[in-house]
Design an enzyme around this catalytic site. Sequence first.
Site, PDB file in Angstrom:
ATOM      1  N   ILE A   1      36.251  12.724  81.710  1.00  0.00           N
ATOM      2  CA  ILE A   1      36.880  11.549  81.121  1.00  0.00           C
ATOM      3  C   ILE A   1      35.870  10.404  81.184  1.00  0.00           C
ATOM      4  O   ILE A   1      34.969  10.412  82.011  1.00  0.00           O
ATOM      5  CB  ILE A   1      38.217  11.162  81.824  1.00  0.00           C
ATOM      6  N   ASP A   2      36.034   9.460  80.293  1.00  0.00           N
ATOM      7  CA  ASP A   2      35.059   8.378  80.166  1.00  0.00           C
ATOM      8  C   ASP A   2      34.958   7.544  81.443  1.00  0.00           C
ATOM      9  O   ASP A   2      35.900   7.479  82.236  1.00  0.00           O
ATOM     10  CB  ASP A   2      35.423   7.457  79.006  1.00  0.00           C
ATOM     11  N   LYS A   3      33.842   6.863  81.576  1.00  0.00           N
ATOM     12  CA  LYS A   3      33.570   6.017  82.732  1.00  0.00           C
ATOM     13  C   LYS A   3      34.711   5.033  83.001  1.00  0.00           C
ATOM     14  O   LYS A   3      35.166   4.887  84.134  1.00  0.00           O
ATOM     15  CB  LYS A   3      32.264   5.249  82.511  1.00  0.00           C
TER      16      LYS A   3
ATOM     17  N   THR B   1      37.788   5.085  81.695  1.00  0.00           N
ATOM     18  CA  THR B   1      39.133   5.658  81.583  1.00  0.00           C
ATOM     19  C   THR B   1      39.546   6.121  82.975  1.00  0.00           C
ATOM     20  O   THR B   1      38.762   6.756  83.676  1.00  0.00           O
ATOM     21  CB  THR B   1      39.146   6.849  80.610  1.00  0.00           C
TER      22      THR B   1
ATOM     23  N   ARG C   1      40.115   7.341  71.639  1.00  0.00           N
ATOM     24  CA  ARG C   1      39.579   6.034  71.243  1.00  0.00           C
ATOM     25  C   ARG C   1      39.142   6.045  69.776  1.00  0.00           C
ATOM     26  O   ARG C   1      39.427   5.106  69.014  1.00  0.00           O
ATOM     27  CB  ARG C   1      38.412   5.667  72.157  1.00  0.00           C
TER      28      ARG C   1
END
Length: 294
Positions: free
Chosen positions: A103-105, A107, A206
């Site tokens: 998962i994104d930094k 998020t 996103r």
Amino acid sequence: QLAIKADCVKVNDKTVKDNYRVKPGDLIQVFLTTEPREIEIIPQNIPIDIVYEDEDVIVVNKPASMVVHPGYGNYTSTLLNALTYHFQQNESSEVKPLLVHRIDKDTTGLLLVAKNEYAQTFLAKQFFDHTTERKYTALVWGDLKEEEGTIEGNIGRSLKDRKVMAVFPDGDYGKTAITHWKVLKRFGYVTLVECQLETGRTHQIRAHMRYVGHPLFADATYGGDQILKGTTFSKYKQFINNCFQIISRQALHATTIGFLHPTKLERMNFSSTLPQDMKDVIEKWEAYTTANKQ
């Protein structure tokens, strides 16, 4: 460009100028002047929120601003650094964290990590077959017309900006991506939604939400850090700026993850409550909406 100028790039065993046009059949060789950097996972004593752990898997609740895996610009202080330390302290140095998804930094939420190669392979196949369950909670700009829906469109690196992902609906570029969404609560100018991933592409939610005209609230990368809906009154502008002070990242949280356990062969499901910044900004929108109805 620097490598070409330093004669570190050859085409068909000859050095070329940096404006050389590549032709079909060309053999291009790049000679490195230094050894490739090996990314060593250094154990670091960083607090982690462990939701579940056994001998095969570990489920953690990742905070905002923490990168999952070491890479360019982030070689330390990642989740894998923290997990490596945790395993060395509680099990042995032989146990290594093995990723099956990311998962994104910025998020927050649940991340599933394997603790051995068998578990990693078993879980990776579930992600490939789309049999895992992953639900996210997001605050997006705008008032969606429907109560639920599905967004389909290939996702790949933007041809204009390689740092962001773009949607290619014709399917001529990128990888297949499918996101199912449903409305949880409406606040007029923004909407709280649940997104369920059928595929797991980089920045999928996103990019998909921006593609349909509803970027995530406070998402600077995809334009959500601007006032996209609402009035022109200075009081409203101040309200939005106050919201941006509360949450300075995309309003996205990995709420649920479900999978078949690699050795127990039982279905396991885990849920996570929203982080404080998302709770606070939602409460602020609720108060704003209530005040404007009176």
